[in-house]
Design a protein around this motif. Structure first.
Motif, PDB file in Angstrom:
ATOM      1  N   VAL A 228       0.621  -1.139   0.238  1.00  0.00           N
ATOM      2  CA  VAL A 228       0.129   0.257   0.225  1.00  0.00           C
ATOM      3  C   VAL A 228       0.624   0.771  -0.467  1.00  0.00           C
ATOM      4  N   THR A 229       2.391   1.661  -0.189  1.00  0.00           N
ATOM      5  CA  THR A 229       2.973   2.330  -0.102  1.00  0.00           C
ATOM      6  C   THR A 229       2.746   3.334  -1.540  1.00  0.00           C
ATOM      7  N   HIS A 230       1.948   1.969  -2.477  1.00  0.00           N
ATOM      8  CA  HIS A 230       1.818   2.202  -4.320  1.00  0.00           C
ATOM      9  C   HIS A 230       0.815   3.139  -4.115  1.00  0.00           C
ATOM     10  N   THR A 231      -0.573   3.493  -2.645  1.00  0.00           N
ATOM     11  CA  THR A 231      -1.291   3.779  -2.849  1.00  0.00           C
ATOM     12  C   THR A 231      -1.193   4.586  -1.815  1.00  0.00           C
ATOM     13  N   SER A 249       5.809  -4.822   7.734  1.00  0.00           N
ATOM     14  CA  SER A 249       6.880  -3.601   6.357  1.00  0.00           C
ATOM     15  C   SER A 249       6.845  -2.707   8.016  1.00  0.00           C
ATOM     16  N   GLN A 250       8.183  -2.173   7.799  1.00  0.00           N
ATOM     17  CA  GLN A 250       8.877  -0.985   8.981  1.00  0.00           C
ATOM     18  C   GLN A 250       9.423   0.046   7.923  1.00  0.00           C
ATOM     19  N   TYR A 287      -0.934  -1.272  14.158  1.00  0.00           N
ATOM     20  CA  TYR A 287       0.218  -1.080  12.315  1.00  0.00           C
ATOM     21  C   TYR A 287      -0.249   0.980  12.027  1.00  0.00           C
ATOM     22  N   ILE A 288      -1.857   0.449  12.059  1.00  0.00           N
ATOM     23  CA  ILE A 288      -2.885   1.284  10.992  1.00  0.00           C
ATOM     24  C   ILE A 288      -2.893   1.982  12.347  1.00  0.00           C
TER      25      ILE A 288
END
Length: 450
Positions: A228-231, A249-250, A287-288
């Protein structure tokens, strides 16, 4: 004096927009003016479901009606095929031919939905739909069929169920074509989808607002959070959990715009004498929260109806999102204790819709718990959580809940029953009942609620 014939046609169309089903057909028989006003609404959607399939061909299909009256084709905006008639264990070729001809005749279709694996004969007709924006299909296609379907270049909301590897391999190419249009991507039960292909597809969609990847065995929550780094603009996210030990992921991906979260939990037992671990759910919420999103809706589904959501998870949800939550759905699971429900209803000061198991035998305690909310308007019962059938919700039970919860306006129960709050001529509480046939849901369970 105003007569029916003198009422403006645009006004009639606005009035008839509040009607549906058999009411529209009845209105069309009243007068010529009503007929002219109701036709655009009556033929706006061509819906074919199981009840229609059972009576076919004795009852004409809406697609055959369009073929017989081509002048009506201009009004069609939506096509929704939920069932296909069979002939000797095969799909009826006559019906499929009617569908294809009707699609070719309708120039203004904006949405197409087909739940069955019958899309290939219709692909040629779909290619001609220049205004098609919403597409949901059973995507078990061959390579040649996949090459044809990805020519659809104006899709805004794309849902692919049971997609084959042939189509998944072409997904990055398709999303590249849809880069400037696509706002929602849904992949359900695509077992051949992998992280590499999905990553390449999402790299083409920086403006994506909705991503729903559910039941895809090779792509779990850890993979989704890496991609989701792309979005960065995502507002709606649905995912399936994997092993709780999978590292996330961190640093955490930015999900500051997230408003709707749905989690399909796949829990595995810790040991023979211990219940399955819910640490993956807790890790997802933690996380979120690093992005400080303002969740409006939260949906969670468990694999076993006899499992309960632990109080610690409810408290974690309350701590981070209570001020903004308006819709809560707990599907195929129950809350650990009544105290959890009480705490949720008290803390969520904007809660409007609650989807949960309604314990008919303990209705008084349940009503006291939900009465802590002064904003709850809709209560949806999701069925019993034991394998043995329990008592059904009756009118007296609904009355008890509505008397205990003054804000409650609607209770949706099983068997297509919808109870609504009304007032009798003396202003006292009255309960209205509407029955709607149970049909296959028009949207997946994990999609954001209206």
């Amino acid at each position: 004096m105003v007569s029916v014939s003198s009422v403006n046609l645009d006004v009639l169309e606005l009035i008839f927009a509040y009607l549906s089903g058999n009411d529209l057909a009845s209105i069309a028989l009243v007068s010529r003016s009503f007929f002219a006003g109701v036709i655009p609404r009556l033929y706006s959607t061509l819906l074919f479901r199981a009840s229609h399939s059972k009576r076919y061909p004795a009852v004409i299909s809406p697609f055959a009606a369009i073929a017989a009256h081509p002048e009506l084709a201009i009004h069609v905006r939506h096509v929704d095929i939920r069932e296909i008639p069979n002939v000797k264990s095969h799909y009826n070729p006559k019906f499929l031919l009617e569908c294809r001809r009707a699609l070719e005749m309708c120039p203004n279709i904006t949405s197409f939905r087909c739940s069955k694996n019958t899309v290939p004969p219709l692909i040629g007709a779909l290619e001609k739909q220049d205004r098609l924006h919403d597409l949901r299909i059973n995507a078990s296609l061959t390579t040649d069929q996949s090459i044809k379907i990805i020519k659809l270049s104006k899709i805004r909301n794309l849902t692919l169920d049971f997609a084959s590897w042939n189509l998944m391999n072409l997904l990055p190419q398709w999303t590249g074509t849809l880069r400037s249009n696509l706002i929602t991507l849904t992949l359900f039960m695509a077992n051949e989808l992998n992280e590499t292909v999905l990553g390449a597809a999402l790299a083409e969609l920086p403006g994506l607002l909705g991503l729903h990847i559910v039941g895809c065995a090779k792509v779990d929550h850890a993979a989704i959070f890496r991609l989701v780094t792309h979005t960065p603009l995502l507002e709606s996210l649905s995912l399936t959990t994997g092993e709780a030990s999978r590292p996330l992921s961190q640093p955490p991906s930015s999900l500051a715009c997230l408003r709707n979260l749905a989690i399909d939990t796949r829990l595995t037992p810790v040991g023979p004498m211990h219940p399955p671990s819910t640490s993956a759910l807790s890790a997802i919420l933690t996380y979120i929260n690093a992005s400080s999103p303002r969740l409006v809706s939260f949906i969670v589904k468990y694999p076993d109806r006899q499992m309960a959501i632990p109080n610690s998870l409810i408290q974690q949800l309350i701590t981070a999102h209570a001020p903004t939550l308006r819709n809560l759905s707990f599907i195929d699971c129950a809350l650990g204790t009544t105290d959890s429900l009480t705490a949720l209803c008290r803390a969520c000061t904007q809660l409007e819709r609650l989807e949960i198991w309604i314990p008919v035998r303990d209705l008084t305690i349940f009503t006291v718990a939900i009465s802590r909310s002064s904003t709850l308007r809709t209560l949806v019962g999701v069925g019993a959580h034991t394998h043995s059938p329990g008592p059904s919700l009756a009118q007296d039970s609904v009355r008890v809940m509505m008397m205990g919860v003054p804000s409650l306006q609607k209770v949706v129960a099983g068997e297509g029953r919808i109870w609504t709050r009304r007032k009798d001529p003396r202003g006292h509480l009255a309960i209205g009942l509407e029955r709607r046939p149970n049909h296959v849901a028009a949207i997946h369970w994990f999609m954001p609620r209206e």
